[in-house]
Design a protein around this motif. Structure first.
Motif, PDB file in Angstrom:
ATOM      1  N   GLU A   7       3.567  -4.192   1.018  1.00 53.95           N
ATOM      2  CA  GLU A   7       2.305  -4.476   1.709  1.00 53.95           C
ATOM      3  C   GLU A   7       1.923  -3.337   2.650  1.00 53.95           C
ATOM      4  OE1 GLU A   7       2.696  -8.242   3.657  1.00 53.95           O
ATOM      5  OE2 GLU A   7       2.845  -9.334   1.769  1.00 53.95           O
ATOM      6  N   GLN A   8       2.902  -2.796   3.366  1.00 51.99           N
ATOM      7  CA  GLN A   8       2.632  -1.686   4.275  1.00 51.99           C
ATOM      8  C   GLN A   8       2.185  -0.449   3.499  1.00 51.99           C
ATOM      9  OE1 GLN A   8       6.341  -1.368   6.386  1.00 51.99           O
ATOM     10  NE2 GLN A   8       5.743  -2.860   7.954  1.00 51.99           N
ATOM     11  N   LEU A   9       2.823  -0.202   2.370  1.00 50.47           N
ATOM     12  CA  LEU A   9       2.451   0.933   1.536  1.00 50.47           C
ATOM     13  C   LEU A   9       1.032   0.760   0.997  1.00 50.47           C
ATOM     14  CD1 LEU A   9       3.199   3.570   0.140  1.00 50.47           C
ATOM     15  CD2 LEU A   9       4.197   2.208  -1.710  1.00 50.47           C
ATOM     16  N   GLN A  10       0.712  -0.440   0.534  1.00 48.94           N
ATOM     17  CA  GLN A  10      -0.629  -0.707   0.024  1.00 48.94           C
ATOM     18  C   GLN A  10      -1.680  -0.543   1.118  1.00 48.94           C
ATOM     19  OE1 GLN A  10      -0.055  -4.601  -1.692  1.00 48.94           O
ATOM     20  NE2 GLN A  10       0.359  -3.759  -3.713  1.00 48.94           N
ATOM     21  N   LYS A  11      -1.353  -0.947   2.330  1.00 45.07           N
ATOM     22  CA  LYS A  11      -2.279  -0.790   3.452  1.00 45.07           C
ATOM     23  C   LYS A  11      -2.536   0.692   3.733  1.00 45.07           C
ATOM     24  CE  LYS A  11      -2.898  -1.734   8.332  1.00 45.07           C
ATOM     25  NZ  LYS A  11      -2.332  -2.272   9.553  1.00 45.07           N
ATOM     26  N   ARG A  12      -1.480   1.495   3.710  1.00 49.99           N
ATOM     27  CA  ARG A  12      -1.632   2.942   3.940  1.00 49.99           C
ATOM     28  C   ARG A  12      -2.452   3.592   2.830  1.00 49.99           C
ATOM     29  NH1 ARG A  12       4.283   3.499   5.331  1.00 49.99           N
ATOM     30  NH2 ARG A  12       4.364   4.472   3.288  1.00 49.99           N
ATOM     31  N   ILE A  13      -2.221   3.160   1.600  1.00 49.26           N
ATOM     32  CA  ILE A  13      -2.980   3.703   0.471  1.00 49.26           C
ATOM     33  C   ILE A  13      -4.456   3.338   0.607  1.00 49.26           C
ATOM     34  CG2 ILE A  13      -3.351   3.498  -2.025  1.00 49.26           C
ATOM     35  CD1 ILE A  13      -0.265   3.242  -2.283  1.00 49.26           C
ATOM     36  N   LEU A  14      -4.727   2.078   0.947  1.00 46.60           N
ATOM     37  CA  LEU A  14      -6.111   1.642   1.127  1.00 46.60           C
ATOM     38  C   LEU A  14      -6.783   2.420   2.254  1.00 46.60           C
ATOM     39  CD1 LEU A  14      -8.499  -0.234   0.541  1.00 46.60           C
ATOM     40  CD2 LEU A  14      -7.472  -1.876   2.119  1.00 46.60           C
ATOM     41  N   LEU A  15      -6.102   2.575   3.362  1.00 44.25           N
ATOM     42  CA  LEU A  15      -6.662   3.306   4.495  1.00 44.25           C
ATOM     43  C   LEU A  15      -6.959   4.755   4.105  1.00 44.25           C
ATOM     44  CD1 LEU A  15      -7.485   3.139   7.452  1.00 44.25           C
ATOM     45  CD2 LEU A  15      -5.131   3.682   8.074  1.00 44.25           C
ATOM     46  N   ASN A  16      -6.067   5.355   3.355  1.00 41.29           N
ATOM     47  CA  ASN A  16      -6.282   6.726   2.891  1.00 41.29           C
ATOM     48  C   ASN A  16      -7.528   6.810   2.002  1.00 41.29           C
ATOM     49  OD1 ASN A  16      -5.704   9.476   2.446  1.00 41.29           O
ATOM     50  ND2 ASN A  16      -4.640   8.973   0.556  1.00 41.29           N
ATOM     51  N   LYS A  17      -7.684   5.860   1.098  1.00 40.64           N
ATOM     52  CA  LYS A  17      -8.863   5.852   0.223  1.00 40.64           C
ATOM     53  C   LYS A  17     -10.151   5.622   1.011  1.00 40.64           C
ATOM     54  CE  LYS A  17      -6.335   4.626  -3.860  1.00 40.64           C
ATOM     55  NZ  LYS A  17      -6.525   4.370  -5.240  1.00 40.64           N
ATOM     56  N   GLN A  19     -10.622   6.553   4.113  1.00 36.77           N
ATOM     57  CA  GLN A  19     -10.885   7.796   4.837  1.00 36.77           C
ATOM     58  C   GLN A  19     -11.479   8.855   3.911  1.00 36.77           C
ATOM     59  OE1 GLN A  19      -6.961   8.201   6.538  1.00 36.77           O
ATOM     60  NE2 GLN A  19      -7.656   7.411   8.518  1.00 36.77           N
ATOM     61  N   ILE A  20     -11.019   8.895   2.673  1.00 36.09           N
ATOM     62  CA  ILE A  20     -11.612   9.807   1.694  1.00 36.09           C
ATOM     63  C   ILE A  20     -13.062   9.412   1.429  1.00 36.09           C
ATOM     64  CG2 ILE A  20     -11.544  10.519  -0.736  1.00 36.09           C
ATOM     65  CD1 ILE A  20      -8.444  10.306  -0.513  1.00 36.09           C
ATOM     66  N   SER A  21     -13.314   8.125   1.316  1.00 38.72           N
ATOM     67  CA  SER A  21     -14.688   7.641   1.104  1.00 38.72           C
ATOM     68  C   SER A  21     -15.594   8.026   2.265  1.00 38.72           C
ATOM     69  CB  SER A  21     -14.691   6.121   0.932  1.00 38.72           C
ATOM     70  OG  SER A  21     -13.972   5.756  -0.204  1.00 38.72           O
ATOM     71  N   LEU A  22     -15.057   7.952   3.487  1.00 36.91           N
ATOM     72  CA  LEU A  22     -15.833   8.339   4.662  1.00 36.91           C
ATOM     73  C   LEU A  22     -16.177   9.822   4.619  1.00 36.91           C
ATOM     74  CD1 LEU A  22     -17.087   7.629   7.395  1.00 36.91           C
ATOM     75  CD2 LEU A  22     -14.834   8.000   8.422  1.00 36.91           C
ATOM     76  N   LYS A  23     -15.219  10.645   4.245  1.00 37.23           N
ATOM     77  CA  LYS A  23     -15.483  12.085   4.119  1.00 37.23           C
ATOM     78  C   LYS A  23     -16.553  12.352   3.070  1.00 37.23           C
ATOM     79  CE  LYS A  23     -10.900  13.537   5.582  1.00 37.23           C
ATOM     80  NZ  LYS A  23      -9.632  14.154   5.199  1.00 37.23           N
ATOM     81  N   GLU A  24     -16.475  11.658   1.948  1.00 34.70           N
ATOM     82  CA  GLU A  24     -17.467  11.823   0.884  1.00 34.70           C
ATOM     83  C   GLU A  24     -18.856  11.377   1.346  1.00 34.70           C
ATOM     84  OE1 GLU A  24     -17.114  13.279  -2.049  1.00 34.70           O
ATOM     85  OE2 GLU A  24     -14.960  13.631  -1.844  1.00 34.70           O
ATOM     86  N   ALA A  25     -18.914  10.283   2.080  1.00 31.51           N
ATOM     87  CA  ALA A  25     -20.198   9.795   2.590  1.00 31.51           C
ATOM     88  C   ALA A  25     -20.788  10.784   3.591  1.00 31.51           C
ATOM     89  CB  ALA A  25     -20.031   8.419   3.224  1.00 31.51           C
ATOM     90  N   ASN A  26     -19.928  11.371   4.442  1.00 31.49           N
ATOM     91  CA  ASN A  26     -20.408  12.396   5.374  1.00 31.49           C
ATOM     92  C   ASN A  26     -20.945  13.612   4.625  1.00 31.49           C
ATOM     93  OD1 ASN A  26     -20.111  11.547   8.147  1.00 31.49           O
ATOM     94  ND2 ASN A  26     -17.915  11.515   7.789  1.00 31.49           N
ATOM     95  N   LYS A  58     -21.491   3.590   8.848  1.00 32.05           N
ATOM     96  CA  LYS A  58     -21.118   2.591   9.856  1.00 32.05           C
ATOM     97  C   LYS A  58     -20.148   1.570   9.282  1.00 32.05           C
ATOM     98  CE  LYS A  58     -25.408   2.780  12.525  1.00 32.05           C
ATOM     99  NZ  LYS A  58     -26.611   2.016  12.897  1.00 32.05           N
ATOM    100  N   LEU A  59     -20.417   1.139   8.068  1.00 31.84           N
ATOM    101  CA  LEU A  59     -19.566   0.154   7.411  1.00 31.84           C
ATOM    102  C   LEU A  59     -18.158   0.706   7.184  1.00 31.84           C
ATOM    103  CD1 LEU A  59     -19.357  -2.618   6.011  1.00 31.84           C
ATOM    104  CD2 LEU A  59     -20.164  -1.496   3.934  1.00 31.84           C
ATOM    105  N   LEU A  60     -18.069   1.914   6.659  1.00 32.60           N
ATOM    106  CA  LEU A  60     -16.764   2.521   6.419  1.00 32.60           C
ATOM    107  C   LEU A  60     -15.987   2.724   7.717  1.00 32.60           C
ATOM    108  CD1 LEU A  60     -17.721   5.117   3.664  1.00 32.60           C
ATOM    109  CD2 LEU A  60     -16.170   3.173   3.391  1.00 32.60           C
ATOM    110  N   SER A  67      -8.955  -1.913   9.948  1.00 33.84           N
ATOM    111  CA  SER A  67      -7.707  -1.768   9.189  1.00 33.84           C
ATOM    112  C   SER A  67      -6.600  -1.145  10.037  1.00 33.84           C
ATOM    113  CB  SER A  67      -7.922  -0.928   7.929  1.00 33.84           C
ATOM    114  OG  SER A  67      -8.819  -1.572   7.062  1.00 33.84           O
ATOM    115  N   LYS A  68      -6.974  -0.194  10.865  1.00 32.42           N
ATOM    116  CA  LYS A  68      -5.980   0.472  11.715  1.00 32.42           C
ATOM    117  C   LYS A  68      -5.432  -0.478  12.771  1.00 32.42           C
ATOM    118  CE  LYS A  68      -7.485   5.266  11.441  1.00 32.42           C
ATOM    119  NZ  LYS A  68      -8.083   6.393  12.182  1.00 32.42           N
ATOM    120  N   ASN A  69      -6.252  -1.426  13.210  1.00 25.80           N
ATOM    121  CA  ASN A  69      -5.854  -2.334  14.284  1.00 25.80           C
ATOM    122  C   ASN A  69      -5.063  -3.534  13.786  1.00 25.80           C
ATOM    123  OD1 ASN A  69      -7.046  -0.733  16.218  1.00 25.80           O
ATOM    124  ND2 ASN A  69      -9.015  -1.741  16.008  1.00 25.80           N
ATOM    125  N   LYS A  70      -4.862  -3.670  12.510  1.00 29.38           N
ATOM    126  CA  LYS A  70      -4.118  -4.815  11.972  1.00 29.38           C
ATOM    127  C   LYS A  70      -2.652  -4.494  11.847  1.00 29.38           C
ATOM    128  CE  LYS A  70      -7.609  -7.428   9.612  1.00 29.38           C
ATOM    129  NZ  LYS A  70      -7.989  -8.056   8.392  1.00 29.38           N
TER     130      LYS A  70
END
Length: 70
Positions: A7-17, A19-26, A58-60, A67-70
């Protein structure tokens, strides 16, 4: 034990994805602004797309922060 680690690994993977989406949106916002200032797209086109990108950013950011606060 294994399940918690997974679960922790999946959370890190999701957070990484996210963050990549945020960079792409920027980057998309940057290119949209560039298209606008070079008059490649009209003011009307710009005004119809820009708010959608801002909302996506804003959504991302909100999802990433939550996600970081959970």
């Amino acid at each position: 034990m294994f399940t918690k680690h997974k679960e922790q690994l999946q959370k890190r993977i999701l957070l990484n994805k996210l963050q990549i989406s945020l960079k792409e949106a920027n980057e998309t916002e940057y290119w949209l602004d560039l298209l606008h200032v070079t008059n490649y797209i009209s003011q009307t086109e710009f005004e119809s797309i820009k708010p959608k990108i801002i909302e996506l950013l804003k959504l991302l950011i909100s999802i990433i922060n939550t996600s970081k606060n959970k």
